[in-house]
Write a protein that holds these residues in place. Structure first.
Motif, PDB file in Angstrom:
ATOM      1  N   ALA A  72      -2.139   6.745   9.539  1.00 44.77           N
ATOM      2  CA  ALA A  72      -0.905   6.487   8.789  1.00 44.77           C
ATOM      3  C   ALA A  72      -1.178   6.393   7.295  1.00 44.77           C
ATOM      4  N   LEU A  73      -2.299   5.761   6.914  1.00 47.47           N
ATOM      5  CA  LEU A  73      -2.616   5.653   5.489  1.00 47.47           C
ATOM      6  C   LEU A  73      -2.951   7.019   4.906  1.00 47.47           C
ATOM      7  N   GLN A  74      -3.666   7.856   5.665  1.00 41.48           N
ATOM      8  CA  GLN A  74      -3.932   9.202   5.186  1.00 41.48           C
ATOM      9  C   GLN A  74      -2.631   9.975   5.005  1.00 41.48           C
ATOM     10  N   GLY A  75      -1.682   9.745   5.906  1.00 45.70           N
ATOM     11  CA  GLY A  75      -0.390  10.415   5.779  1.00 45.70           C
ATOM     12  C   GLY A  75       0.401   9.965   4.571  1.00 45.70           C
ATOM     13  N   ALA A  76       0.131   8.761   4.067  1.00 42.61           N
ATOM     14  CA  ALA A  76       0.847   8.258   2.891  1.00 42.61           C
ATOM     15  C   ALA A  76       0.231   8.723   1.589  1.00 42.61           C
ATOM     16  N   VAL A  77      -0.889   9.440   1.666  1.00 44.76           N
ATOM     17  CA  VAL A  77      -1.624   9.888   0.482  1.00 44.76           C
ATOM     18  C   VAL A  77      -1.728  11.417   0.512  1.00 44.76           C
ATOM     19  N   VAL A  78      -1.437  12.053  -0.595  1.00 43.55           N
ATOM     20  CA  VAL A  78      -1.488  13.510  -0.647  1.00 43.55           C
ATOM     21  C   VAL A  78      -2.931  14.007  -0.614  1.00 43.55           C
ATOM     22  N   ARG A  79      -3.823  13.350  -1.354  1.00 43.10           N
ATOM     23  CA  ARG A  79      -5.211  13.802  -1.409  1.00 43.10           C
ATOM     24  C   ARG A  79      -5.935  13.465  -0.116  1.00 43.10           C
ATOM     25  N   ARG A  80      -7.028  14.196   0.153  1.00 40.30           N
ATOM     26  CA  ARG A  80      -7.827  13.974   1.345  1.00 40.30           C
ATOM     27  C   ARG A  80      -8.747  12.774   1.147  1.00 40.30           C
ATOM     28  N   LEU A  81      -8.723  11.834   2.127  1.00 42.13           N
ATOM     29  CA  LEU A  81      -9.561  10.651   2.061  1.00 42.13           C
ATOM     30  C   LEU A  81     -10.774  10.818   2.976  1.00 42.13           C
ATOM     31  N   PRO A  82     -11.909  10.206   2.637  1.00 45.28           N
ATOM     32  CA  PRO A  82     -13.099  10.281   3.503  1.00 45.28           C
ATOM     33  C   PRO A  82     -12.834   9.586   4.837  1.00 45.28           C
ATOM     34  N   GLY A  83     -12.914  10.356   5.928  1.00 48.48           N
ATOM     35  CA  GLY A  83     -12.482   9.874   7.229  1.00 48.48           C
ATOM     36  C   GLY A  83     -13.201   8.639   7.739  1.00 48.48           C
ATOM     37  N   ARG A  84     -14.540   8.659   7.731  1.00 50.96           N
ATOM     38  CA  ARG A  84     -15.291   7.532   8.283  1.00 50.96           C
ATOM     39  C   ARG A  84     -15.058   6.261   7.484  1.00 50.96           C
ATOM     40  N   ALA A 129       3.000   1.031  -0.131  1.00 50.32           N
ATOM     41  CA  ALA A 129       4.428   0.764   0.073  1.00 50.32           C
ATOM     42  C   ALA A 129       5.036   1.797   1.021  1.00 50.32           C
ATOM     43  N   VAL A 130       4.637   3.056   0.874  1.00 52.20           N
ATOM     44  CA  VAL A 130       5.123   4.115   1.768  1.00 52.20           C
ATOM     45  C   VAL A 130       4.685   3.827   3.200  1.00 52.20           C
ATOM     46  N   LYS A 131       3.433   3.456   3.383  1.00 51.00           N
ATOM     47  CA  LYS A 131       2.914   3.146   4.727  1.00 51.00           C
ATOM     48  C   LYS A 131       3.645   1.949   5.337  1.00 51.00           C
ATOM     49  N   THR A 132       3.872   0.919   4.537  1.00 52.84           N
ATOM     50  CA  THR A 132       4.574  -0.267   5.033  1.00 52.84           C
ATOM     51  C   THR A 132       6.015   0.057   5.420  1.00 52.84           C
ATOM     52  N   ALA A 133       6.690   0.826   4.576  1.00 52.87           N
ATOM     53  CA  ALA A 133       8.077   1.196   4.859  1.00 52.87           C
ATOM     54  C   ALA A 133       8.165   2.044   6.131  1.00 52.87           C
ATOM     55  N   ALA A 134       7.227   2.972   6.300  1.00 52.91           N
ATOM     56  CA  ALA A 134       7.224   3.805   7.507  1.00 52.91           C
ATOM     57  C   ALA A 134       6.995   2.958   8.751  1.00 52.91           C
ATOM     58  N   GLY A 135       6.100   1.977   8.661  1.00 57.46           N
ATOM     59  CA  GLY A 135       5.848   1.106   9.802  1.00 57.46           C
ATOM     60  C   GLY A 135       7.057   0.269  10.167  1.00 57.46           C
ATOM     61  N   ALA A 136       7.740  -0.277   9.146  1.00 53.23           N
ATOM     62  CA  ALA A 136       8.914  -1.111   9.401  1.00 53.23           C
ATOM     63  C   ALA A 136      10.050  -0.297  10.012  1.00 53.23           C
ATOM     64  N   LEU A 137      10.266   0.916   9.466  1.00 55.32           N
ATOM     65  CA  LEU A 137      11.338   1.755   9.997  1.00 55.32           C
ATOM     66  C   LEU A 137      11.020   2.213  11.424  1.00 55.32           C
TER      67      LEU A 137
END
Length: 313
Positions: A72-84, A129-137
């Motif tokens: 979910a956090l990766q989905g809230a960020v446009v750039r690629r995050l290190p997976g591990r 904030a995007v991740k939190t809002a998505a979780g609440a909805l």
């Protein structure tokens, strides 16, 4: 005021209020625990004789929640995050969330992680904030769907006039606070909505955001369902899931570390309202806390220390 200032974390004064409220809720929880100690003792004894295989399945579901949170956090960020490191940060954030109230521990860990990945503070706060809002909805839609597709499953308890009056006063206070913070709220929402549009312009990111948020809630429901099955609680899984969604949503309003006290009371009340005997509800809450908090706590704090040492946080 810049958008970065509008999205800045709470100041020291607000943190003091959070801490004071958290301590008050914990004291109230301790008083209630002392008053209902025979029920808790009976519930602990029932949990000790629970089915080990079902509890193991619940533990596996609990472990999967960290991967879902990372997705979910990766989905809230446009750039690629290190997976591990992303998954490890979610594991550490879960442990840190048990120390500070109202999700401040997890928020601080994730904010530090995102800035270490090269994001500005404004972008990092907006992503959270995007991740939190998505979780609440997602929680609201999932709970409403369960309530509508299973008629009669949601039992509304009798509420006293005092409780109604307190609820109305809190609602009025929330409205007044929102009105007084109107300009700040609008600026913050403007920044968050811009990030929402950027995320949803990439179908993979949008799928990760909403899919991860949904899977996170479903797995937590499965943990509680597994515990109720292990202690032979006579409730259908859909009713247990609805009780969890309602309790976790209500516990957000009380900023205790990891929902300690607030989530426990709301969850026990939700199971009791759904038709569970008090000792069985207590054992289910204790088992859920064991799998989601107490067992992962020490390993999570160790991972947090390692990430800090390696400057990943």
């Amino acid at each position: 005021m810049t958008s970065e200032q509008a999205l800045a974390p709470p100041g020291r004064g607000r943190a003091h209020w959070h801490t004071a409220l958290a301590l008050a809720v914990l004291v109230a929880a301790a008083v209630l625990a002392r008053h209902h100690w025979p029920v808790l003792e009976n519930g602990a004894g029932r949990l000790a004789g629970a089915d080990r295989g079902t509890l193991l399945a619940g533990a596996a579901a609990a472990a999967g929640t960290w991967g879902c949170s990372a997705l979910a956090l990766q989905g809230a960020v446009v750039r690629r995050l290190p997976g591990r490191r992303l998954v490890a940060a979610q594991f550490a954030a879960c442990a840190a969330n048990q120390v500070l109230p109202s999700g401040l521990g997890a928020g601080a860990v994730n904010l530090r992680f995102l800035t270490r990945c090269g994001m500005t503070a404004r972008r990092a706060v907006a992503a959270l904030a995007v991740k939190t809002a998505a979780g609440a909805l997602t929680r609201a839609v999932l709970g409403a769907g369960l309530a509508l597709t299973c008629p009669g499953m949601l039992r509304i308890p009798q509420v006293s006039r005092t409780a109604v009056a307190v609820a109305l006063l809190l609602a009025c206070g929330a409205v007044l606070l929102t009105v007084s913070l109107g300009p700040r709220v609008r600026r913050a929402w403007s920044a968050v909505s811009a990030d929402l549009r950027a995320v949803h312009a990439r179908p993979r990111r949008a799928a990760a955001l909403w899919g991860g948020s949904l899977a996170f809630l479903v797995l937590h429901c499965l943990v509680l369902i597994a515990v109720t099955q292990a202690v032979a609680l006579p409730l259908p899984p859909a009713r247990v899931a609805l009780a969890y969604l309602a309790a976790s949503g209500a516990a957000v309003l009380l900023p205790t570390p990891g929902g300690l006290g607030s989530l426990d009371a709301a969850l026990a009340l939700g199971l009791a309202v759904a038709g569970a005997p008090a000792p069985a509800a207590a054992s289910a809450v204790l088992g859920y806390r064991l799998l989601t908090v107490w067992l992962p706590l020490v390993p999570g704090l160790l991972v947090l220390a390692v990430l800090v040492r390696r400057r990943a946080l």
